[in-house]
Structure formats: structure tokens, C-alpha cells
Design a protein around this motif. Structure first.
Motif, PDB file in Angstrom:
ATOM      1  N   THR A 114       0.829  -1.213   0.000  1.00  0.00           N
ATOM      2  CA  THR A 114       0.000   0.000   0.000  1.00  0.00           C
ATOM      3  C   THR A 114       0.854   1.251   0.000  1.00  0.00           C
ATOM      4  O   THR A 114       0.636   2.189  -0.783  1.00  0.00           O
ATOM      5  CB  THR A 114      -0.935   0.001   1.224  1.00  0.00           C
ATOM      6  OG1 THR A 114      -1.756  -1.174   1.198  1.00  0.00           O
ATOM      7  CG2 THR A 114      -1.829   1.230   1.222  1.00  0.00           C
ATOM      8  N   GLN A 118       1.493   4.159  -3.015  1.00  0.00           N
ATOM      9  CA  GLN A 118       1.340   5.573  -2.683  1.00  0.00           C
ATOM     10  C   GLN A 118       2.575   6.381  -3.071  1.00  0.00           C
ATOM     11  O   GLN A 118       2.475   7.560  -3.400  1.00  0.00           O
ATOM     12  CB  GLN A 118       1.087   5.732  -1.169  1.00  0.00           C
ATOM     13  CG  GLN A 118       0.864   7.161  -0.700  1.00  0.00           C
ATOM     14  CD  GLN A 118      -0.457   7.748  -1.192  1.00  0.00           C
ATOM     15  OE1 GLN A 118      -1.415   7.019  -1.402  1.00  0.00           O
ATOM     16  NE2 GLN A 118      -0.502   9.069  -1.363  1.00  0.00           N
ATOM     17  N   VAL A 243      -2.331   7.388   2.753  1.00  0.00           N
ATOM     18  CA  VAL A 243      -2.146   6.471   1.621  1.00  0.00           C
ATOM     19  C   VAL A 243      -3.449   6.296   0.840  1.00  0.00           C
ATOM     20  O   VAL A 243      -3.819   5.184   0.473  1.00  0.00           O
ATOM     21  CB  VAL A 243      -1.615   5.095   2.089  1.00  0.00           C
ATOM     22  CG1 VAL A 243      -0.161   5.181   2.508  1.00  0.00           C
ATOM     23  CG2 VAL A 243      -2.476   4.543   3.228  1.00  0.00           C
ATOM     24  N   GLU A 244      -4.126   7.388   0.564  1.00  0.00           N
ATOM     25  CA  GLU A 244      -5.405   7.308  -0.149  1.00  0.00           C
ATOM     26  C   GLU A 244      -5.243   6.661  -1.520  1.00  0.00           C
ATOM     27  O   GLU A 244      -5.992   5.752  -1.885  1.00  0.00           O
ATOM     28  CB  GLU A 244      -6.002   8.711  -0.279  1.00  0.00           C
ATOM     29  CG  GLU A 244      -6.398   9.333   1.057  1.00  0.00           C
ATOM     30  CD  GLU A 244      -6.851  10.775   0.902  1.00  0.00           C
ATOM     31  OE1 GLU A 244      -6.761  11.302  -0.229  1.00  0.00           O
ATOM     32  OE2 GLU A 244      -7.283  11.378   1.900  1.00  0.00           O
ATOM     33  N   ASP A 245      -4.273   7.128  -2.300  1.00  0.00           N
ATOM     34  CA  ASP A 245      -4.046   6.545  -3.629  1.00  0.00           C
ATOM     35  C   ASP A 245      -3.540   5.112  -3.516  1.00  0.00           C
ATOM     36  O   ASP A 245      -3.927   4.238  -4.304  1.00  0.00           O
ATOM     37  CB  ASP A 245      -3.046   7.386  -4.415  1.00  0.00           C
ATOM     38  CG  ASP A 245      -3.594   8.759  -4.780  1.00  0.00           C
ATOM     39  OD1 ASP A 245      -4.834   8.916  -4.785  1.00  0.00           O
ATOM     40  OD2 ASP A 245      -2.793   9.676  -5.031  1.00  0.00           O
ATOM     41  N   GLY A 246      -2.664   4.878  -2.538  1.00  0.00           N
ATOM     42  CA  GLY A 246      -2.123   3.540  -2.332  1.00  0.00           C
ATOM     43  C   GLY A 246      -3.200   2.519  -2.016  1.00  0.00           C
ATOM     44  O   GLY A 246      -3.143   1.376  -2.474  1.00  0.00           O
ATOM     45  N   SER A 300      -4.830   5.659   7.818  1.00  0.00           N
ATOM     46  CA  SER A 300      -4.636   6.704   6.810  1.00  0.00           C
ATOM     47  C   SER A 300      -5.552   7.887   7.057  1.00  0.00           C
ATOM     48  O   SER A 300      -5.129   9.050   7.005  1.00  0.00           O
ATOM     49  CB  SER A 300      -4.878   6.133   5.408  1.00  0.00           C
ATOM     50  OG  SER A 300      -4.744   7.131   4.418  1.00  0.00           O
TER      51      SER A 300
END
Length: 336
Positions: A114, A118, A243-246, A300
Motif C-alpha cells: 500500500t 502511494q 495512503v489514499e491513492d495507495g 490513513s
């Protein structure tokens, strides 16, 4: 005026940096007026960062600018209250290294995957110590279920098994960062690629198969063909930063399920026609993966909310300072 030159950071030693410029390593420090002022705009450099220096031929040079990063690997700083810790920057691949012996841990691997997505780079899973591992095929199958979008390799630096296919990543002008817990073989892997002993290595403890900490700081090396590799110390913990994108990449299977729910705001706790609950019931989504997803998401979200509050406080401080400075200027003008 001192000569301005550019290079990249190969190691960080407290307040002193090793910088590589045109084939030569030398030491540098941060320019106080740039990095420690109230109006600081420059990011503190880390290993892999491209920097601009005021060159000093008789002593330490001064780093005066951190150039824009194309990628960075972050975690929550283990020291309470320090926020984000940037481990490395400007890499193309993240080699997530995990031993196939008794230290094999899927939940920890999900964390690394994850955070790696990110970072903005491509994660690559490298499962080490095939020469002493059992049930290798079974473990690879378990990893493939969670390492969505990432290539998986099994290797042994002792026998050389599986190392040849990894050479495709060793391209000139590419940078690879090695991440993983202690004892997975990062330093041995580094020595193997360099073709010489540059990193100290140690065996694992027989009683629990845990690794010893042999790497004490992050270090960047340049291979003969121009590939850069960053070796890092084993991390006792990998606290999630934001880690929103991850999460979207690492748990794309769960994200895909969520959009199939009848309600767009489904909480997956009891609503009708919930695709997530259906997947849990029929076994296509394991309870362990779902619980780990929720745990990482909470971590996160907590960091994102905390960072937002901190930025709000900093913004208020800046505005108050601007108002005070403006008042002082107006008072002076009235005196004139």
C-alpha cells in the motif's frame, strides 16, 4: 559567490549529508537560512533527493535547495509527534523484500504494498531465502492474492536462484529502493548486485528466524551500468501515513466490490445487496484481508485528519504574523 552545483543525496548522517556529484561523494550540510527559517519552503532532503549546493572545496558544502521529487516512500515517524518520515525519494521501483522462512507475514506485506503504490513508483515483490524455505509454491500463491498489479519473484542470493529475471530492472538512469524488515536479505542482495561486499551482513537467529539489524542507515549505491539502488535499515514497524491513492491500488479488488453495492454510501455492515458482504460470505474476499483493509484505512484517515489540523494551525500562525507585520509597517508610515 560560491559555485552552484547539482548532485543527489547518497546518505544522511544526522545533520550531515553525503552527496554524489560527477562520480564523487562529498559532505554537505543544510543552509540554516533556507531550511530552518520560519518561512521555510524547502523540503528537508532524504536519500535519493536531487539537490543544489553552494560548493566549498575546503570544507562541507551547503545544500540550498531540494529539487522536486518524482516519488517518495513515507511512513508515520516512529518518534511520537514528528509526523511524516520520508525514507527515500526519486526511485522508479520498490523492491519489497520478504523472507519465505518463519518471518513470512501477509499483513505486513499488505502495508508495504500500500505504501509503495502511494509512493508513485512500481512495487515489485521479492521473496527471499528459497534455499531454506518450505512450502514455497503455497506462499507464492498467497502473495499473488494480495499483490495485485505487482510482479512476484522468488530468489536466493546464496545459490543465485531466481536472480537472473530481476536484471531487467537494472537499467541505466533507473533507481530501485529495497524495503523490508530485518533479516530478509536486503544487504546480501545489495552485495550480490554490486559484485562486492559493501554492506555488512549477518545471519538470522535460529530460535525465531528473526533478522539482525545490519544496515544502520539508508545508503544509495551506483552500479557500474548507472543503476542506482537504495538499501534501507529493517523497519520494526511501518505505521501508515496518508495512503489514499495507495489504498485504491493495493485494495483494488475491494474498491471494485464497493462500487457494485446497491447504495453508494453503503457501510458494508448490513445493507441489502452489499457486494462486499456477499464476497465475504462466499469466500471470494477473505475476512483477514477485509479487516486489514479497514485497519489501514483508519490509520490513513487519522493521519489525514491530523495533518489537516496541523496545516490549519500553521496557516493561522502565518496569517497572524502577516497581520502583525502589516500593523508595524502602517505604524511606521503614520510616524513618517
Amino acid at each position: 559567490m560560491k559555485e552552484r552545483i547539482e548532485g543527489f543525496v547518497t546518505a544522511v548522517h544526522r545533520d550531515r549529508y553525503e552527496v554524489y556529484v560527477n562520480g564523487e561523494n562529498f559532505y554537505a550540510r543544510l543552509k540554516t537560512g533556507v531550511y530552518y527559517s520560519d518561512e521555510r519552503e524547502e523540503e528537508f532532503p532524504t536519500v535519493g533527493d536531487n539537490v543544489v549546493l553552494a560548493y566549498n572545496s575546503t570544507g562541507d558544502s551547503l545544500i540550498i535547495k531540494t529539487k522536486e521529487r518524482k516519488s517518495k516512500f513515507s511512513r508515520k515517524d516512529p518518534d511520537i509527534g514528528k509526523g511524516e518520515q520520508i525514507i527515500a525519494a526519486n526511485f522508479d521501483y520498490v523492491f519489497i523484500m520478504m523472507s519465505l522462512n518463519f518471518d513470512f507475514n501477509l499483513k505486513r506485506l499488505e502495508r508495504y504494498i500500500t505504501a509503495s503504490w502511494q509512493s508513485g513508483a512500481q512495487p515489485v515483490i521479492v521473496l527471499t531465502k528459497t534455499d531454506i524455505a518450505e512450502d514455497v509454491e503455497k506462499k507464492v500463491e498467497l502473495v499473488s492474492q494480495i499483490a495485485l498489479g505487482a510482479d512476484i519473484y522468488t530468489v536466493s542470493t546464496i545459490t543465485g536462484e531466481g536472480m537472473e529475471p530481476l536484471k531487467k530492472y537494472l537499467e541505466p538512469d533507473k533507481t530501485i529502493v529495497f524495503l523490508g524488515s530485518s533479516g530478509v536479505g536486503k544487504s546480501t542482495f545489495t552485495n550480490y548486485l554490486l559484485g562486492r561486499e559493501v554492506m555488512e551482513t549477518a545471519g538470522i537467529r535460529e530460535e525465531d528466524s528473526k533478522g539482525h539489524h545490519t544496515t544502520t542507515h539508508r545508503q544509495l549505491f551506483v552500479l557500474d551500468n548507472g543503476t542506482k539502488i537504495i538499501d534501507t535499515p529493517g523497519m520494526r514497524e511501518l505505521g501508515m501515513w496518508i495512503v489514499e491513492d495507495g489504498m485504491d491500488y493495493s485494495f483494488s479488488d475491494i474498491i471494485s466490490l464497493a462500487v457494485q453495492c446497491r447504495f453508494s454510501d453503503c457501510t458494508h455492515t448490513g445493507e441489502p445487496d452489499c457486494a462486499v458482504r456477499s464476497a465475504l460470505q462466499n469466500g471470494t474476499l477473505t475476512d483477514a484481508r477485509w479487516k486489514n483493509y479497514l485497519k489501514l484505512q483508519r490509520e490513513s484517515d487519522f493521519q489525514a485528519e491530523k495533518e489537516s489540523r496541523n496545516k490549519s494551525r500553521e496557516s493561522k500562525k502565518t496569517n497572524k504574523k502577516m497581520v502583525r507585520n502589516s500593523s508595524k509597517v502602517n505604524s511606521k508610515m503614520e510616524e513618517w
